[in-house]
Design a protein around this motif. Structure first.
Motif, PDB file in Angstrom:
ATOM      1  N   ARG A 286     121.553   8.418 111.728  1.00  0.00           N
ATOM      2  CA  ARG A 286     120.999   8.887 112.996  1.00  0.00           C
ATOM      3  C   ARG A 286     120.940   7.775 114.031  1.00  0.00           C
ATOM      4  O   ARG A 286     121.238   7.995 115.211  1.00  0.00           O
ATOM      5  CB  ARG A 286     119.595   9.466 112.779  1.00  0.00           C
ATOM      6  N   ASN A 287     120.571   6.572 113.628  1.00  0.00           N
ATOM      7  CA  ASN A 287     120.337   5.506 114.594  1.00  0.00           C
ATOM      8  C   ASN A 287     121.552   4.618 114.859  1.00  0.00           C
ATOM      9  O   ASN A 287     121.675   4.060 115.951  1.00  0.00           O
ATOM     10  CB  ASN A 287     119.166   4.631 114.108  1.00  0.00           C
ATOM     11  N   LYS A 288     122.428   4.484 113.877  1.00  0.00           N
ATOM     12  CA  LYS A 288     123.599   3.613 114.040  1.00  0.00           C
ATOM     13  C   LYS A 288     124.916   4.378 114.017  1.00  0.00           C
ATOM     14  O   LYS A 288     125.968   3.803 114.279  1.00  0.00           O
ATOM     15  CB  LYS A 288     123.609   2.533 112.949  1.00  0.00           C
ATOM     16  N   GLY A 289     124.866   5.655 113.668  1.00  0.00           N
ATOM     17  CA  GLY A 289     126.077   6.464 113.696  1.00  0.00           C
ATOM     18  C   GLY A 289     126.602   6.820 112.321  1.00  0.00           C
ATOM     19  O   GLY A 289     126.253   6.203 111.310  1.00  0.00           O
ATOM     20  N   ARG A 290     127.443   7.847 112.295  1.00  0.00           N
ATOM     21  CA  ARG A 290     128.035   8.305 111.036  1.00  0.00           C
ATOM     22  C   ARG A 290     128.949   7.245 110.437  1.00  0.00           C
ATOM     23  O   ARG A 290     129.016   7.060 109.219  1.00  0.00           O
ATOM     24  CB  ARG A 290     128.848   9.583 111.267  1.00  0.00           C
ATOM     25  N   ARG A 291     129.665   6.545 111.293  1.00  0.00           N
ATOM     26  CA  ARG A 291     130.617   5.523 110.839  1.00  0.00           C
ATOM     27  C   ARG A 291     129.921   4.402 110.067  1.00  0.00           C
ATOM     28  O   ARG A 291     130.455   3.899 109.066  1.00  0.00           O
ATOM     29  CB  ARG A 291     131.347   4.963 112.064  1.00  0.00           C
ATOM     30  N   ALA A 292     128.737   3.993 110.504  1.00  0.00           N
ATOM     31  CA  ALA A 292     128.011   2.905 109.833  1.00  0.00           C
ATOM     32  C   ALA A 292     127.673   3.276 108.392  1.00  0.00           C
ATOM     33  O   ALA A 292     127.798   2.459 107.470  1.00  0.00           O
ATOM     34  CB  ALA A 292     126.738   2.568 110.606  1.00  0.00           C
ATOM     35  N   SER A 293     127.246   4.522 108.179  1.00  0.00           N
ATOM     36  CA  SER A 293     126.918   4.968 106.821  1.00  0.00           C
ATOM     37  C   SER A 293     128.163   5.032 105.945  1.00  0.00           C
ATOM     38  O   SER A 293     128.119   4.720 104.750  1.00  0.00           O
ATOM     39  CB  SER A 293     126.240   6.336 106.862  1.00  0.00           C
ATOM     40  N   ILE A 294     129.280   5.464 106.527  1.00  0.00           N
ATOM     41  CA  ILE A 294     130.530   5.531 105.774  1.00  0.00           C
ATOM     42  C   ILE A 294     130.940   4.132 105.308  1.00  0.00           C
ATOM     43  O   ILE A 294     131.346   3.932 104.151  1.00  0.00           O
ATOM     44  CB  ILE A 294     131.634   6.179 106.630  1.00  0.00           C
TER      45      ILE A 294
ATOM     46  N   PRO B 235     136.767   6.149 114.948  1.00  0.00           N
ATOM     47  CA  PRO B 235     135.925   6.342 116.133  1.00  0.00           C
ATOM     48  C   PRO B 235     134.644   7.063 115.736  1.00  0.00           C
ATOM     49  O   PRO B 235     134.621   7.827 114.765  1.00  0.00           O
ATOM     50  CB  PRO B 235     136.802   7.230 117.031  1.00  0.00           C
ATOM     51  N   GLU B 236     133.577   6.817 116.470  1.00  0.00           N
ATOM     52  CA  GLU B 236     132.315   7.523 116.224  1.00  0.00           C
ATOM     53  C   GLU B 236     132.412   8.939 116.771  1.00  0.00           C
ATOM     54  O   GLU B 236     133.197   9.210 117.689  1.00  0.00           O
ATOM     55  CB  GLU B 236     131.144   6.764 116.874  1.00  0.00           C
ATOM     56  N   THR B 237     131.625   9.857 116.225  1.00  0.00           N
ATOM     57  CA  THR B 237     131.658  11.233 116.726  1.00  0.00           C
ATOM     58  C   THR B 237     130.995  11.309 118.102  1.00  0.00           C
ATOM     59  O   THR B 237     130.015  10.581 118.368  1.00  0.00           O
ATOM     60  CB  THR B 237     130.924  12.202 115.780  1.00  0.00           C
TER      61      THR B 237
END
Length: 517
Positions: free
Chosen positions: A108-116, A225-227
């Motif tokens: 939520r705070n850093k983006g979907r890409r960070a978790s991936i 790219p981030e969503t």
């Protein structure tokens, strides 16, 4: 019909204003993102094969090896019943369900890409430690790191795919996750088939090759790219619009971007997304998406087959090579069925596949129960006829799951949560999913030992329950814009009495459609 396939006409009208092309950026992003499914799938497939390999059992579980050797060519429901052995499989999923809550914050705070990216690193380390394991402790530590990777990946990747996709192809796009999961399972079974012949370290190769998809995901994730949804949620409006224009291949994204902004305003107003899940207006996505579907996906009994297909077939008297070959057949059926679902899900809808598969899976279970009750458990291997019928029934069961609960279990939850609680909701999805996955992994072999063929009767009863759950509670979501799904609850025969109730003091987060009508 209660819970019928209602699609709100206003939502369809707004969806028709969205413009898009299938761009190269969209295709590359989704292919890289979907590789994450292969992490989950490879582990699902590889652990069952490894736990049936003699070299692995001799080194870490000698008592299980002795029991297996005593019944090598005969049937025994309890041949592999060992809780420490099943902990090797289930520890990953217990770790994953805990880590998904940390993944929610990061997503939520850093983006979907960070978790991936974080999940890729953790999975890579876990695969290396497992391949180098010298004792059970190293095995469990490696599995825990794999679990953290799965927790972060499963939390972020389905969201990533759903948010990158235009509404009209969202179903097929999201199912890339399930397709790569099934491909991972099939590849793992194929790897096990060959490494089982490599003595005494073939099992190390099976476990270590899990690092390959993890490394691909890590390298590819750097360029993802981030969503647009996540960028808008973080307040990066200009970057979010630029990404949306690149993904859709057009400058005319006003209608879709307006919906994203409206959803983002609501998302930033929510300070406690997990607490927000409990509010009355959010009961439908909570009950359907966060609790019902992820639990039922595992309680079909499919994952017990995925975990322990080689073990099951060996318990039924198949030889070691034959059991791995049979499990390769079942995983191939999953891949083919998922491809069928990808092509048809946005035409036939989610409900069609879920309800049709319920009938097929129950029928297959009845065949399995009949064969086991009449022909199995007398201390001898199954004869050729019943054995072939058993494999055919299991393959048909896999096909039904492959075009229904497998992909829909990830697709539907990502569609039905509003943006303000989407990451929290997906964390609940993954948590419940992995909790049930871990429970099945930990207790299936004990259940097979205690209930014998009765365990498949139990799964049949659960499939009846989940089919009724879908029939009455899930509206059709195909081709509805992801930010307009909330409209479905307001006119649903059952849910309208919940979300429109005067007992809810707060107004719905999204009151009216945007001005792009």
């Amino acid at each position: 019909m209660a819970g019928g396939g209602f699609v709100d006409p206003e939502a369809k009208k707004r969806c028709d204003q969205y413009e898009y092309k299938i761009t190269r950026v969209f295709i590359c992003s989704c292919m890289i993102g979907a590789i994450g499914g292969s992490l989950f799938g490879y582990d699902l497939g590889v652990s069952g094969g490894v736990t049936s390999m003699d070299d692995f059992l001799v080194r870490f579980f000698p008592k299980v090896y002795e029991r297996k050797n005593a019944y090598r060519n005969a049937t025994d429901y309890c041949k592999y019943d060992n809780q420490v052995l099943t902990l090797f499989t289930s520890s990953l999923y217990f770790a994953g369900l805990v880590s998904t809550f940390g993944a929610s914050y990061l997503t939520r705070n850093k983006g979907r890409r960070a978790s991936i990216l974080f999940g890729s690193v953790s999975f890579l380390l876990g695969a290396i430690i497992n391949a180098a394991a010298q004792n059970i402790l190293m095995l469990i530590v490696g599995r825990i790191l794999l679990g953290v990777g799965i927790g972060f990946g499963n939390q972020a990747i389905p969201l990533y795919l759903a948010e990158m996709a235009p509404p009209k192809v969202r179903g097929a796009t999201n199912q890339l996750f399930q397709l790569t999961t099934c491909l991972g399972i099939m590849i793992a079974n194929l790897v096990n088939y060959f490494t089982e012949k490599i003595h005494p370290w073939g099992w190390r190769l099976s476990l270590g090759l899990a690092s390959v998809p993890a490394l691909l995901m890590l390298i590819g994730g750097i360029f993802l790219p981030e969503t647009p949804n996540s960028l808008v949620e973080q307040g990066k409006m200009e970057e979010g619009r630029r990404n949306l224009e690149r993904l859709r291949g057009t400058k005319n994204v006003d209608a879709e971007f307006a919906d994203l902004v409206e959803a983002s305003v609501a998302a930033r107003a929510v300070k406690h997304p997990f607490r927000n899940l409990l509010k009355r207006r959010n009961r439908p996505p909570l009950i359907i998406g966060a609790l019902g579907i992820p639990a039922f996906q595992q309680l079909t009994g499919m994952n017990s087959i995925l975990f322990y297909a080689p073990v099951i077939f060996q318990s039924l008297g198949f030889g070691s090579g034959a059991s791995l070959y049979s499990s390769l057949m079942t995983s191939s059926m999953l891949v083919l069925a998922t491809i069928v679902s990808m092509f048809l899900v946005d035409k036939l809808g989610r409900r069609f596949f879920l309800l049709q598969a319920g009938v097929q899976m129950i029928s297959c279970n009845l065949v399995v129960v009949t064969i086991l009750a009449l022909k199995y458990g007398h201390g001898e291997a199954l004869s050729k006829g019943p054995a072939v019928a058993l494999v055919v029934a299991i393959c048909a069961f896999c096909a039904a799951y492959g075009w229904s609960w497998g992909p829909m279990g990830w697709l539907v939850p990502t569609e039905i949560f509003p943006l303000e609680m989407r990451s929290a909701g997906q964390s609940m999805v993954v948590c419940v999913n992995l909790l049930c996955t871990a429970a099945v992994a930990q207790f299936f072999l004990a259940g097979l030992c205690g209930l014998k063929y009765g365990i498949f009767i139990l799964f049949s009863g659960l499939i009846v329950s989940m089919s009724l759950f879908i029939y009455y509670l899930l509206p059709e979501t195909k081709q509805v814009p992801i930010e307009e799904i909330y409209l479905l609850w307001q006119k649903h025969p059952i849910w309208k009495n919940v979300v429109n109730s005067p007992q809810d003091d707060e107004k719905p987060t999204q009151q009216k459609p945007t001005t792009n009508n």
